[in-house]
Design a protein around this motif. Structure first.
Motif, short mmCIF file in Angstrom:
data_model
loop_
_atom_site.label_atom_id
_atom_site.label_comp_id
_atom_site.label_asym_id
_atom_site.label_seq_id
_atom_site.Cartn_x
_atom_site.Cartn_y
_atom_site.Cartn_z
N VAL A 324 -15.71 80.18 -29.65
CA VAL A 324 -17.06 80.38 -29.15
C VAL A 324 -18.77 79.48 -29.64
N ALA A 325 -18.66 79.04 -29.14
CA ALA A 325 -20.27 78.42 -29.88
C ALA A 325 -20.45 78.44 -31.22
N LEU A 326 -20.88 77.55 -31.88
CA LEU A 326 -21.06 77.45 -33.24
C LEU A 326 -22.37 78.62 -33.43
N ALA A 327 -22.82 78.83 -32.28
CA ALA A 327 -24.54 78.92 -32.21
C ALA A 327 -23.87 80.65 -32.33
N ASP A 328 -23.41 80.83 -31.72
CA ASP A 328 -22.97 82.77 -31.41
C ASP A 328 -21.89 82.89 -32.65
N ALA A 329 -21.65 81.91 -33.44
CA ALA A 329 -20.68 82.67 -34.19
C ALA A 329 -21.42 83.61 -35.73
N PRO A 330 -22.13 83.46 -35.80
CA PRO A 330 -22.85 84.33 -37.20
C PRO A 330 -22.30 85.77 -36.14
N ALA A 331 -23.05 86.42 -35.03
CA ALA A 331 -22.35 87.21 -34.62
C ALA A 331 -21.51 88.04 -34.12
N VAL A 332 -20.26 86.85 -34.01
CA VAL A 332 -19.23 86.98 -33.05
C VAL A 332 -17.89 87.83 -34.43
N LEU A 333 -18.99 86.70 -35.62
CA LEU A 333 -17.60 86.66 -36.16
C LEU A 333 -18.39 88.35 -37.92
N LEU A 334 -19.78 89.55 -36.94
CA LEU A 334 -19.94 89.98 -37.92
C LEU A 334 -19.19 91.22 -36.55
N ASP A 335 -19.22 91.28 -35.40
CA ASP A 335 -18.38 92.42 -35.24
C ASP A 335 -16.73 91.78 -35.48
N MET A 336 -16.38 91.01 -35.39
CA MET A 336 -15.27 91.28 -35.69
C MET A 336 -14.61 91.76 -36.95
N ALA A 337 -15.82 91.14 -37.90
CA ALA A 337 -15.65 92.03 -39.43
C ALA A 337 -15.32 93.68 -39.11
N ALA A 338 -16.37 94.30 -39.02
CA ALA A 338 -16.83 95.25 -38.12
C ALA A 338 -15.59 96.22 -37.26
N GLY A 339 -14.52 95.43 -37.11
CA GLY A 339 -13.38 96.07 -36.20
C GLY A 339 -13.20 95.99 -35.03
N ALA A 340 -14.25 94.85 -34.42
CA ALA A 340 -13.83 95.30 -32.99
C ALA A 340 -12.80 94.00 -32.36
N PRO A 341 -12.81 94.60 -31.08
CA PRO A 341 -11.21 94.32 -30.10
C PRO A 341 -11.39 92.35 -30.66
N ALA A 342 -10.39 92.03 -31.22
CA ALA A 342 -10.29 90.02 -31.12
C ALA A 342 -9.13 90.12 -30.75
N GLY A 343 -8.81 88.46 -30.18
CA GLY A 343 -7.36 88.22 -30.05
C GLY A 343 -6.57 87.11 -31.01
N ILE A 344 -5.70 87.01 -30.71
CA ILE A 344 -4.18 86.01 -31.78
C ILE A 344 -5.88 85.07 -32.39
N LYS A 345 -5.86 84.22 -31.64
CA LYS A 345 -7.15 82.82 -32.84
C LYS A 345 -8.38 82.69 -32.20
N THR A 346 -9.09 83.72 -32.99
CA THR A 346 -10.39 82.51 -32.69
C THR A 346 -11.37 81.50 -33.48
N LEU A 347 -11.52 80.68 -31.98
CA LEU A 347 -11.70 79.24 -32.68
C LEU A 347 -13.21 78.93 -32.65
N VAL A 348 -14.07 78.39 -33.82
CA VAL A 348 -15.26 78.36 -32.97
C VAL A 348 -15.38 76.35 -32.57
N ARG A 349 -15.95 76.81 -31.56
CA ARG A 349 -16.32 74.91 -31.24
C ARG A 349 -17.64 74.29 -31.59
N CYS A 350 -17.54 73.78 -33.52
CA CYS A 350 -18.16 72.94 -34.26
C CYS A 350 -19.06 71.69 -33.70
N GLY A 351 -18.28 71.04 -32.85
CA GLY A 351 -18.81 69.68 -31.93
C GLY A 351 -18.34 69.54 -30.74
N GLU A 352 -18.29 68.14 -30.92
CA GLU A 352 -17.16 67.32 -29.87
C GLU A 352 -16.10 67.07 -30.81
N ASP A 353 -14.81 67.47 -29.44
CA ASP A 353 -13.96 67.36 -29.92
C ASP A 353 -13.15 66.43 -29.71
#
Length: 354
Positions: A324-353
């Motif tokens: 997920v993009a850094l800009a979307d991370a707060p919303a995604v993390l709040l959903d995950m913390a509330a128990g939303a279904p998630a995959g094995i490992k979620t990464l936040v893309r913070c910049g150029e790799d």
């Protein structure tokens, strides 16, 4: 000459209060490295803090080594490239790819003097007890930084931190080649434990997890038999003997009960999961001469993991299920913390790799 930088970061203000903010970082001081972050993994520890923290995050008194107090930047599973270094830092040129070993160490306590930095008296993680890497930039002590081979996949590098947790646990155990092992809990760390046991010559690996998707992925990580949380089936699979070592990677009474019941006489329970208290069948354990070993964090694991990944003997990329993009991370993390279904490992893309 090094200069200060500004960049966006995911900041924890309190339970269910995450904010994407611009933070200002000073030029790196003596023994410090400024990292331009590429990826940051989401850990269960992050989600616990978001859901109902603080658990580890300092809110009243600054952490003794980081000096940080909330609000702080989350994220301890991160990778990137060197943006700048402070005086006294060698071997980390600008642009070098790096992975972070984010545990603070004082260097003075008994544990540190004995080389057991993972249990430093002032133990803490960047991203939990100090500012971490869910950000465009992170400023960290140089001792946390591992230089990677040129071209190393930085998304994979962000998974080296949970892999280090797994490798340290395998090293802490009495497991040896030719033995049977049970792994209770097939999340990222549990799956990597399985892969490392296979690499170390396990005769049979039995994985237990209630989540079908995790059980499906387990065979890719060297698991011979995959079950729901049913210890009776383990006994059948081992001809009634049980396993030599059981790794508990959940952190619950039920998982510990299953792990213990899967062991043969003289076997070992390796506790990786975090739980406040446990009830143990002491009488039965004494009569069977069972052992309990604990494991937390890691030390000196990253070089071996990098060698295994580079040689194609450890597939950490298979764990990455979402980016997920850094800009979307707060919303995604709040959903995950509330128990939303998630995959094995979620990464936040913070910049150029690169």
């Amino acid at each position: 000459m090094s200069t200060a930088v500004s960049g966006r970061a995911v900041r924890w203000y309190g339970p269910k209060d995450l904010r994407l903010e611009t933070v200002h970082l000073p030029a790196p001081g003596a023994g410090e490295v400024l990292v331009r972050v590429a990826y940051c993994g989401v850990c269960g520890s992050d989600l616990h803090e978001i859901a109902d923290g603080p658990h580890a995050i300092p809110v009243d008194r600054p952490h003794p080594l980081s000096g940080a107090v909330a609000p702080l930047t989350l994220g301890h599973e991160f990778s990137g490239v060197v943006a700048a270094t402070g005086p006294g830092v060698e071997g980390l040129p600008e642009g070098a790819p790096v992975a972070l070993e984010p545990n603070y160490r004082c260097g003075r306590c008994t544990a540190c003097r004995e080389g057991r930095t993972e249990v430093c008296a002032a133990f803490g993680f960047a991203g939990l007890m100090g500012d971490g890497g869910m950000a465009e930039y992170a400023l960290v002590p140089a001792y946390m930084v591992h230089r990677l081979p040129d071209g190393f996949d930085l998304a994979v590098a962000a998974v080296l931190e949970p892999a280090a947790v797994a490798l340290h646990a395998v090293r802490r155990s009495t497991f040896s080649a030719g033995q049977t092992a049970v792994v209770v809990g097939l999340g990222p760390v549990g799956l990597i434990v399985c892969a490392l046991l296979r690499e170390a010559g396990a005769a049979r690996i039995i994985g237990l997890d209630p989540v079908p998707a995790r059980r499906e992925l387990a065979r890719r990580f060297g698991v011979d038999a995959v079950l729901g949380p049913d210890a009776d089936a383990v006994e059948e699979l081992t001809g009634g003997n049980g396993a030599h070592v059981a790794f508990e990677v959940v952190g619950s009474q039920a998982a510990v009960d299953v792990a213990l019941s899967s062991l043969r006489s003289g076997g070992e329970l390796l506790l990786l999961g975090l739980v406040d208290t446990l009830v143990l069948p002491a009488f039965d354990m004494v009569n069977a001469e069972l052992r309990i070993t604990t494991s937390v964090g890691y030390r000196d694991c990253h070089p071996e993991l990098v060698r295994l990944v580079t040689a194609g003997r450890l597939d950490l990329a298979a764990l990455v299920s979402d980016v997920v993009a850094l800009a979307d991370a707060p919303a995604v993390l709040l959903d995950m913390a509330a128990g939303a279904p998630a995959g094995i490992k979620t990464l936040v893309r913070c910049g150029e790799d690169r």
